[in-house]
Enzyme design. Structure first.
Site, PDB file in Angstrom:
ATOM      1  N   LYS A  13     -38.178  64.587 -67.202  1.00 43.79           N
ATOM      2  CA  LYS A  13     -37.614  65.829 -66.373  1.00 43.79           C
ATOM      3  C   LYS A  13     -38.657  66.250 -65.379  1.00 43.79           C
ATOM      4  CE  LYS A  13     -37.142  68.356 -70.299  1.00 43.79           C
ATOM      5  NZ  LYS A  13     -37.752  67.223 -71.202  1.00 43.79           N
ATOM      6  N   ARG A  88     -33.328  76.180 -73.981  1.00 45.58           N
ATOM      7  CA  ARG A  88     -33.715  75.066 -75.021  1.00 45.58           C
ATOM      8  C   ARG A  88     -32.921  75.233 -76.324  1.00 45.58           C
ATOM      9  NH1 ARG A  88     -38.826  72.926 -72.937  1.00 45.58           N
ATOM     10  NH2 ARG A  88     -39.296  71.324 -74.284  1.00 45.58           N
ATOM     11  N   ARG A 127     -48.654  59.459 -71.837  1.00 46.42           N
ATOM     12  CA  ARG A 127     -48.587  60.224 -70.649  1.00 46.42           C
ATOM     13  C   ARG A 127     -50.136  60.863 -70.388  1.00 46.42           C
ATOM     14  NH1 ARG A 127     -44.579  65.285 -70.255  1.00 46.42           N
ATOM     15  NH2 ARG A 127     -45.395  65.645 -72.632  1.00 46.42           N
ATOM     16  N   ARG A 159     -51.922  65.908 -73.003  1.00 46.28           N
ATOM     17  CA  ARG A 159     -51.661  67.165 -73.842  1.00 46.28           C
ATOM     18  C   ARG A 159     -51.620  67.114 -75.365  1.00 46.28           C
ATOM     19  NH1 ARG A 159     -45.917  68.386 -71.116  1.00 46.28           N
ATOM     20  NH2 ARG A 159     -45.300  68.933 -73.184  1.00 46.28           N
ATOM     21  N   ARG A 170     -41.526  67.338 -82.257  1.00 46.67           N
ATOM     22  CA  ARG A 170     -40.665  67.657 -81.008  1.00 46.67           C
ATOM     23  C   ARG A 170     -39.341  66.953 -80.793  1.00 46.67           C
ATOM     24  NH1 ARG A 170     -44.997  66.228 -76.620  1.00 46.67           N
ATOM     25  NH2 ARG A 170     -43.633  66.770 -74.969  1.00 46.67           N
TER      26      ARG A 170
END
Ligand code: AP5
Length: 216
Positions: A13, A88, A127, A159, A170
């Protein structure tokens, strides 16, 4: 044009949002970025959000609804906006509808980026982020110089919620609380699903085909 980018953690996204923002000149509103900025600035919102985020849980709806109401009232949203990471939950989607109805607006399209779990885990665990908001991947989208941002020369970091335990959580939270939004928006006939397993430029081309229908 008012659009929502929907999709599980790691679907791409944020990566696509950067390109959509440039091409369509739409403000990119990422609730994850807003929350992380508040954590970095030690605000009271940041303090409330921090423990939920590091565990991979959702931050309570009432905080997010206040954030989004405030952000959508800003001048740069007058000609349209792109939401990334909001809504969400169904209560967040209902609240968005109420906020938009008050100003005589609607959501034009919801772009749902679909990717399977195995690929999501690879993407999230590799990432690397820069403080300027650009995201990279150690294998799929590496920076030109190792650990250095192409855009601002900042040092890249991982992160907190890209650790394996938080990633698993998640993905579970997404399935329980966010996936129901697919049916929610499909029933309103504004959901457009994109295959997010392709290469980054090809996904952007597919998204453009959808958004060009709404960009008058
Ligand atoms: P948020 O920051 O919104 O995270 P997320 O939705 O989990 O999404 P990500 O940022 O992890 O993934 P992405 O889809 O943007 O993927 P990206 O482009 O980076 O939220 C974080 C937390 O904040 C939440 O867990 C929650 O606690 C809280 N929060 C935020 N909003 C909330 C809300 N509304 N309500 C309650 N709580 C909220 O790509 C991932 C990686 O893959 C990158 O390395 C990228 O380079 C790579 N990549 C991208 N596309 C491709 C491709 N096509 N092929 C190969 N690699 C690719």
């Amino acid at each position: 044009m008012n659009i929502i980018l929907l999709g599980p953690p790691g679907a791409g996204k944020g990566t696509q949002a950067k390109q959509i923002q440039e091409f369509y000149k739409l403000p990119h509103i990422s609730t994850g970025d807003i929350l992380r900025e508040n954590i970095n600035n030690n605000t009271s919102l940041g303090l409330k959000a921090k423990s939920y985020m590091s565990r991979g849980e959702l931050v309570p709806d009432e905080l997010l609804i206040t954030i989004i109401k405030d952000r959508l009232s800003k001048k740069d949203c007058e000609k349209g906006f792109m939401l990334d990471g909001y809504p969400r939950t169904i209560p967040q989607a209902d609240a968005l509808q109420m906020i938009l109805t008050e100003s005589g607006e609607i959501v034009d399209a919801v772009v749902n980026i679909s990717v399977d779990d195995e690929e999501l885990i690879k993407r999230l665990s590799g990432r690397r982020m820069c403080k300027c908001g650009t995201s990279y991947h150690v294998m799929f989208n590496p920076p030109e110089k190792e650990d250095i941002c192409n855009t601002c020369n900042g040092k890249l970091y991982q992160r907190d919620d890209d650790r394996s335990e938080a990633i698993r959580n998640r993905l579970n939270v997404y399935k329980k609380q966010t996936q129901p939004l697919i049916n929610y928006y499909d029933s309103k006939k504004i959901l457009r699903t994109i295959d997010g397993s392709k290469e980054i430029p090809q996904i952007f081309e597919d998204i453009k085909k959808v958004l060009d229908e709404y960009d008058q």
